[in-house]
Design an enzyme around this catalytic site. Structure first.
Site, PDB file in Angstrom:
ATOM      1  N   LYS A   1       0.856  -1.194   0.000  1.00  9.50           N
ATOM      2  CA  LYS A   1       0.000   0.000   0.000  1.00  9.50           C
ATOM      3  C   LYS A   1       0.886   1.236   0.000  1.00  9.50           C
ATOM      4  O   LYS A   1       1.702   1.434   0.899  1.00  9.50           O
ATOM      5  CB  LYS A   1      -0.937  -0.002   1.208  1.00  9.50           C
ATOM      6  CG  LYS A   1      -1.893   1.186   1.216  1.00  9.50           C
ATOM      7  CD  LYS A   1      -3.150   0.933   2.028  1.00  9.50           C
ATOM      8  CE  LYS A   1      -2.891   0.825   3.501  1.00  9.50           C
ATOM      9  NZ  LYS A   1      -4.144   0.819   4.285  1.00  9.50           N
TER      10      LYS A   1
ATOM     11  N   MET B   1       2.710  -5.961   3.116  1.00  7.37           N
ATOM     12  CA  MET B   1       2.118  -7.091   3.837  1.00  7.37           C
ATOM     13  C   MET B   1       1.991  -8.272   2.881  1.00  7.37           C
ATOM     14  O   MET B   1       2.122  -8.111   1.663  1.00  7.37           O
ATOM     15  CB  MET B   1       0.748  -6.695   4.382  1.00  7.37           C
ATOM     16  CG  MET B   1      -0.311  -6.437   3.313  1.00  7.37           C
ATOM     17  SD  MET B   1      -1.712  -5.425   3.864  1.00  7.37           S
ATOM     18  CE  MET B   1      -1.123  -3.798   3.340  1.00  7.37           C
ATOM     19  N   THR B   2       1.754  -9.444   3.444  1.00 12.08           N
ATOM     20  CA  THR B   2       1.532 -10.604   2.600  1.00 12.08           C
ATOM     21  C   THR B   2       0.250 -10.422   1.794  1.00 12.08           C
ATOM     22  O   THR B   2      -0.748  -9.898   2.298  1.00 12.08           O
ATOM     23  CB  THR B   2       1.419 -11.887   3.442  1.00 12.08           C
ATOM     24  OG1 THR B   2       0.482 -11.674   4.510  1.00 12.08           O
ATOM     25  CG2 THR B   2       2.757 -12.277   4.030  1.00 12.08           C
TER      26      THR B   2
ATOM     27  N   ASP C   1     -13.735   1.221  11.135  1.00 10.22           N
ATOM     28  CA  ASP C   1     -14.151   1.616   9.785  1.00 10.22           C
ATOM     29  C   ASP C   1     -14.801   0.425   9.098  1.00 10.22           C
ATOM     30  O   ASP C   1     -14.108  -0.499   8.659  1.00 10.22           O
ATOM     31  CB  ASP C   1     -12.946   2.101   8.982  1.00 10.22           C
ATOM     32  CG  ASP C   1     -13.339   2.598   7.589  1.00 10.22           C
ATOM     33  OD1 ASP C   1     -14.535   2.521   7.249  1.00 10.22           O
ATOM     34  OD2 ASP C   1     -12.451   3.045   6.848  1.00 10.22           O
TER      35      ASP C   1
END
Length: 415
Positions: free
Chosen positions: A133, A220-221, A263
């Site tokens: 990200k 991340m994975t 969220d």
């Protein structure tokens, strides 16, 4: 954007008048063309503005017509993406020189693009399959002005009752969004959830890759999965189980973990078609929930199930739903709304979320409050985030047309 929407309304109004029809402002405003334009502009703006659009897109047809909800749904994973040159500049600024030599593959086309950043799939030479990200450049710096602009739009809209103080909520929104731009913090929260759920085969949480993560990049994975709302066409058993599992997790977050991902944007959940696991994503809005709030909600549930009106009023005061300045007729209506929920839960512990009767009754009561000039008391911020999560789970269960034994899920936490 406003000029364009108003132009569309003028043209549409003239056309209706030409046909001898008297158009309403709502019908002129909420056309697919206008809503599409708003969605496109919010996607370009990203950040706080796009967050607003994401919340609107969770509506299931009770407020917006379903076709307009579908247009807004693109905001869950369809922000305007960074051009490859801008992406490369961002990665070069965050990673060491020659970083590309460590990868066998890096797809410059994002697999998801949301309000704060976009996600790319990549493979390292050591074999790791990653989801990376990357934060939009400048998004953190634009938060203060974004929130100020959203606040101005809310005030201009005339939706707020006279006497309502918006500033504290805008300050909290600003604070929350700044926290969400700190990917180091989000990575730590993700690992907390991964640890909390390590023995639970129902859920899957990506593993943080520290060596490729920074404050503006979260590595991340990679975890495969279908969009959670796409399960609307899945077999009944799958839809019911997914809704049950997510409501159960929300209760655990509140009563057991003392930590909640607040969220409920649908894009934060994926469904592994092969594994049958629910993949949990995006922990930027994770908050610690104090034991005092968990205990107040436990007391409210106990009082509601017992239909103890006096105790419901006491707990509602302690939580902050009403206070000493609330007019008696307004507090009575709020308590009636709370009682409506528990009357449903008592009469039908197995809740059919596809039945919108209760939500429409609640909406009607809320509209009566607004029309009567009700000014909500200043709610504790934790309560607002809790209510947002509860509402999100309700909307998702409704989207999946799920039937859930809510009473059985709640029971273990009432002892």
């Amino acid at each position: 954007m406003t000029a364009g929407v108003m132009g569309n309304m003028a043209v549409g109004g003239a056309a209706s008048l030409g046909r001898g029809q008297r158009p309403s402002m709502r019908d002129l405003l909420l056309t697919p063309r206008n809503v599409g334009r708003v969605a496109d502009e919010l996607a370009k703006m990203r950040g706080a503005a796009m967050k607003i659009g994401q919340l609107v897109s969770m509506d299931t047809g009770d407020v917006l017509p379903p076709e307009l909800s579908q247009i807004m749904a693109r905001l869950r994973d369809d922000a305007h993406i960074m051009p490859p040159a801008q992406l490369k500049k961002m990665l070069n600024a965050q990673w060491p020189d020659g970083w590309l030599r460590s990868f066998t593959k890096f797809d410059v086309r994002p697999i998801a693009a949301a309000s704060i950043g976009q996600v790319h799939r990549a493979t390292l030479k050591d074999g790791r399959d990653l989801a990376i990200k990357v934060q939009y450049p400048g998004v953190a710096q634009s938060i203060d002005s974004d929130v100020a602009n959203v606040g101005a739009l809310i005030r201009i809209s005339g939706l707020l009752p006279k006497g309502f103080t918006l500033a504290p909520y805008l300050d909290e929104a600003r604070k929350q969004l700044h926290e969400e731009t700190d990917y180091t913090r989000e990575g730590a929260q993700m690992m907390r959830f991964r640890d909390l759920l390590k023995d639970d085969e129902t859920f899957a949480v990506p593993d943080l890759q520290d060596d490729w993560s920074t404050r503006q990049i979260l590595a991340m994975t990679y975890m495969d999965g279908a969009a959670i709302e796409d399960l609307v066409d899945a077999p009944q058993t799958v839809r019911y189980q997914v809704a049950t599992d997510l409501i159960s997790l929300t209760l655990r977050e509140l009563f057991t973990f003392g930590l909640m991902q607040t969220d409920p944007n649908f894009a934060n959940y994926r469904y592994g078609q092969t594994s049958g696991q629910i993949v949990l994503l995006d922990f930027g809005a994770t908050r610690v929930i104090g034991a005092e709030f968990a205990n107040l909600y436990r007391q409210l549930i106990l009082a509601g199930i017992a239909r103890d009106t006096a105790e419901i009023r006491r707990v509602a005061l302690d939580i902050g739903f009403i206070d000493g300045t609330t007019k008696p007729e307004h507090s009575d209506r709020i308590l009636t709304m709370i009682d409506m929920v528990f009357a449903e839960l008592t009469a039908k512990p197995v809740i059919d979320f596809a039945d919108s009767t209760l939500s429409r009754k609640m909406q009607a009561e809320g509209m009566k409050l607004a029309e009567d000039g009700f000014v909500p008391p200043p709610l504790p911020i934790d309560v607002l985030f809790l209510q947002r999560k509860f509402a999100g789970m309700f909307l998702l269960a409704a989207r999946l047309k799920a039937v859930v034994d809510v009473r059985s899920l709640i029971a273990p936490y009432l002892a």
